[in-house]
Design a protein around this motif. Structure first.
Motif, mmCIF file in Angstrom:
data_model
loop_
_atom_site.group_PDB
_atom_site.id
_atom_site.type_symbol
_atom_site.label_atom_id
_atom_site.label_comp_id
_atom_site.label_asym_id
_atom_site.label_seq_id
_atom_site.Cartn_x
_atom_site.Cartn_y
_atom_site.Cartn_z
ATOM 1 N N UNK A 164 12.314 8.493 4.066
ATOM 2 C CA UNK A 164 12.867 7.356 4.847
ATOM 3 C C UNK A 164 14.344 7.526 4.606
ATOM 4 N N UNK A 165 15.412 7.119 5.395
ATOM 5 C CA UNK A 165 16.793 7.086 5.014
ATOM 6 C C UNK A 165 17.025 6.138 4.137
ATOM 7 N N UNK A 166 16.608 6.129 2.820
ATOM 8 C CA UNK A 166 16.879 5.228 1.882
ATOM 9 C C UNK A 166 18.220 5.264 1.001
ATOM 10 N N UNK A 167 19.026 4.560 0.744
ATOM 11 C CA UNK A 167 20.109 4.793 -0.400
ATOM 12 C C UNK A 167 19.371 4.603 -1.768
ATOM 13 N N UNK A 168 19.412 5.593 -2.339
ATOM 14 C CA UNK A 168 18.410 5.219 -3.800
ATOM 15 C C UNK A 168 19.402 4.307 -4.542
ATOM 16 N N UNK A 169 20.604 4.257 -4.705
ATOM 17 C CA UNK A 169 21.275 3.451 -5.751
ATOM 18 C C UNK A 169 21.102 2.012 -5.260
ATOM 19 N N UNK A 170 21.236 1.881 -3.980
ATOM 20 C CA UNK A 170 21.159 0.494 -3.493
ATOM 21 C C UNK A 170 19.691 -0.037 -3.772
ATOM 22 N N UNK A 171 18.610 0.779 -3.664
ATOM 23 C CA UNK A 171 17.166 0.504 -3.999
ATOM 24 C C UNK A 171 17.096 0.278 -5.160
ATOM 25 N N UNK A 172 17.625 0.886 -6.265
ATOM 26 C CA UNK A 172 17.632 0.777 -7.832
ATOM 27 C C UNK A 172 18.003 -0.747 -8.240
ATOM 28 N N UNK A 220 0.732 -1.232 0.088
ATOM 29 C CA UNK A 220 0.088 0.116 -0.161
ATOM 30 C C UNK A 220 0.824 1.410 0.203
ATOM 31 N N UNK A 221 2.076 1.277 0.690
ATOM 32 C CA UNK A 221 2.696 2.257 1.087
ATOM 33 C C UNK A 221 3.592 2.739 -0.495
ATOM 34 N N UNK A 222 4.000 1.587 -1.029
ATOM 35 C CA UNK A 222 4.488 1.735 -2.571
ATOM 36 C C UNK A 222 3.655 2.304 -3.457
ATOM 37 N N UNK A 223 2.533 1.904 -3.474
ATOM 38 C CA UNK A 223 1.654 2.523 -4.506
ATOM 39 C C UNK A 223 1.074 3.762 -4.044
ATOM 40 N N UNK A 224 0.899 4.098 -2.853
ATOM 41 C CA UNK A 224 0.804 5.471 -2.340
ATOM 42 C C UNK A 224 2.008 6.439 -2.733
ATOM 43 N N UNK A 225 3.080 6.162 -2.863
ATOM 44 C CA UNK A 225 4.382 7.013 -3.055
ATOM 45 C C UNK A 225 4.364 7.134 -4.531
ATOM 46 N N UNK A 226 4.041 6.090 -5.253
ATOM 47 C CA UNK A 226 4.116 6.072 -6.844
ATOM 48 C C UNK A 226 2.824 7.099 -7.324
ATOM 49 N N UNK A 227 1.576 7.273 -6.581
ATOM 50 C CA UNK A 227 0.504 7.961 -7.024
ATOM 51 C C UNK A 227 1.026 9.376 -6.569
ATOM 52 N N UNK A 228 1.518 9.460 -5.499
ATOM 53 C CA UNK A 228 1.856 10.911 -4.877
ATOM 54 C C UNK A 228 3.029 11.730 -5.923
ATOM 55 N N UNK A 263 4.852 10.063 -8.589
ATOM 56 C CA UNK A 263 5.373 9.495 -9.724
ATOM 57 C C UNK A 263 6.184 8.413 -9.813
ATOM 58 N N UNK A 264 6.840 8.130 -8.586
ATOM 59 C CA UNK A 264 7.847 7.140 -8.614
ATOM 60 C C UNK A 264 7.872 6.895 -7.208
ATOM 61 N N UNK A 265 7.874 5.479 -6.622
ATOM 62 C CA UNK A 265 8.140 4.966 -5.587
ATOM 63 C C UNK A 265 9.419 5.419 -4.801
ATOM 64 N N UNK A 266 10.697 5.590 -5.541
ATOM 65 C CA UNK A 266 11.777 5.806 -5.341
ATOM 66 C C UNK A 266 11.540 7.260 -4.336
ATOM 67 N N UNK A 267 11.141 8.310 -5.234
ATOM 68 C CA UNK A 267 10.724 9.850 -4.864
ATOM 69 C C UNK A 267 10.249 9.769 -3.289
ATOM 70 N N UNK A 268 9.248 9.044 -2.980
ATOM 71 C CA UNK A 268 8.651 8.965 -1.777
ATOM 72 C C UNK A 268 9.563 8.240 -0.897
ATOM 73 N N UNK A 269 10.206 7.272 -0.831
ATOM 74 C CA UNK A 269 11.082 6.363 0.067
ATOM 75 C C UNK A 269 12.392 7.544 0.400
#
Length: 246
Positions: free
Chosen positions: A81-89, A61-69, A71-77
């Motif tokens: 949250x303290x997420x490393x974008x390169x590790x996520x990708x 649900x959070x993934x979909x919410x960030x995608x809708x808000x 345009x990309x789940x990554x941007x919401x994360x």
């Protein structure tokens, strides 16, 4: 192939070329729905479960919410949250079996070469993934390069499609004018951002567009985000030479 050596991140040499084709990748140059997108969605949910400690239903649900808000789940994360974008990708786009999922398409390579001007892939996917898809499709020799999401950063922030400022900076990086660039994409929202930045636009329709009620489907027209609508790049390569307005 030079297109696969490194992403296009810096200014390119100015050229006397009338048209620059900016080509989306997934669901525009190939059908990513049957095998690839479900795996990416599942990997994104798994990542949220592991790194945020949520139950799977909450993570989805959070993934979909960030995608809708965003345009990309990554941007919401990365915003919340303290997420490393390169590790996520890297973790969410692992496809060691890409050669089995995406088949080589010589007709697509020929169709791309028939588009007059420069041809550059612009994708919200990461570099390693886009390079693997291009290699599997066999179209590296038909494009100049790839602009992945890693190249869509400004002041330390990711600004992927449909960001209007990103489109403007990309045009400047390519050392051309907005009116000389054509974004070909399967997502109307991305085309709207490009149109607002002064680019020309082509909607490559997909099954998801065909499933919509007729009254809600995108329609081409000079006053709308979509100027031209085609079923595929193969159709576009046949129609463009006869359309002096695009």
């Amino acid at each position: 192939m030079r297109a696969l050596h490194r992403p296009l991140t810096g200014p390119t040499a100015p050229r006397r070329v009338a048209r620059v084709w900016l080509l989306d990748l997934d669901d525009t140059l190939h059908d990513a729905q049957p095998a690839i997108m479900p795996r990416i969605d599942a990997a994104m949910t798994d990542y949220v479960v592991r790194h945020l400690g949520l139950a799977r239903e909450e993570a989805s649900a959070l993934r979909l919410d960030y995608w809708k808000r965003y345009g990309a789940t990554l941007l919401g994360l990365v915003t919340h949250h303290p997420i490393d974008p390169h590790h996520y990708l890297r973790e969410t786009h692992r496809f060691p079996d890409m050669h089995r999922l995406v088949r080589r398409r010589p007709a697509l390579a020929r169709a791309l070469r028939q588009l007059p001007g420069r041809r550059i892939i612009v994708t919200n996917g990461p570099w390693h993934y886009a390079r693997a898809v291009v290699r599997a499709l066999g179209i590296a020799g038909s494009i100049e390069g790839i602009v992945p999401i890693e190249a869509m950063r400004f002041a330390g922030r990711f600004q992927p499609k449909p960001s209007r400022p990103m489109m403007g900076r990309l045009v400047a990086r390519l050392r051309t004018r907005p009116s000389c660039c054509v974004l070909v994409d399967d997502t109307v929202g991305n085309l709207a951002g490009a149109r607002a930045a002064g680019l020309r636009t082509v909607l490559a329709t997909t099954l998801k567009e065909a499933r919509k009620p007729a009254s809600t489907r995108a329609r081409a027209g000079s006053s709308r985000a979509v100027e031209l609508q085609v079923q595929s790049i193969l159709q576009l390569s046949r129609r463009v030479p006869s359309r002096s307005t695009l």
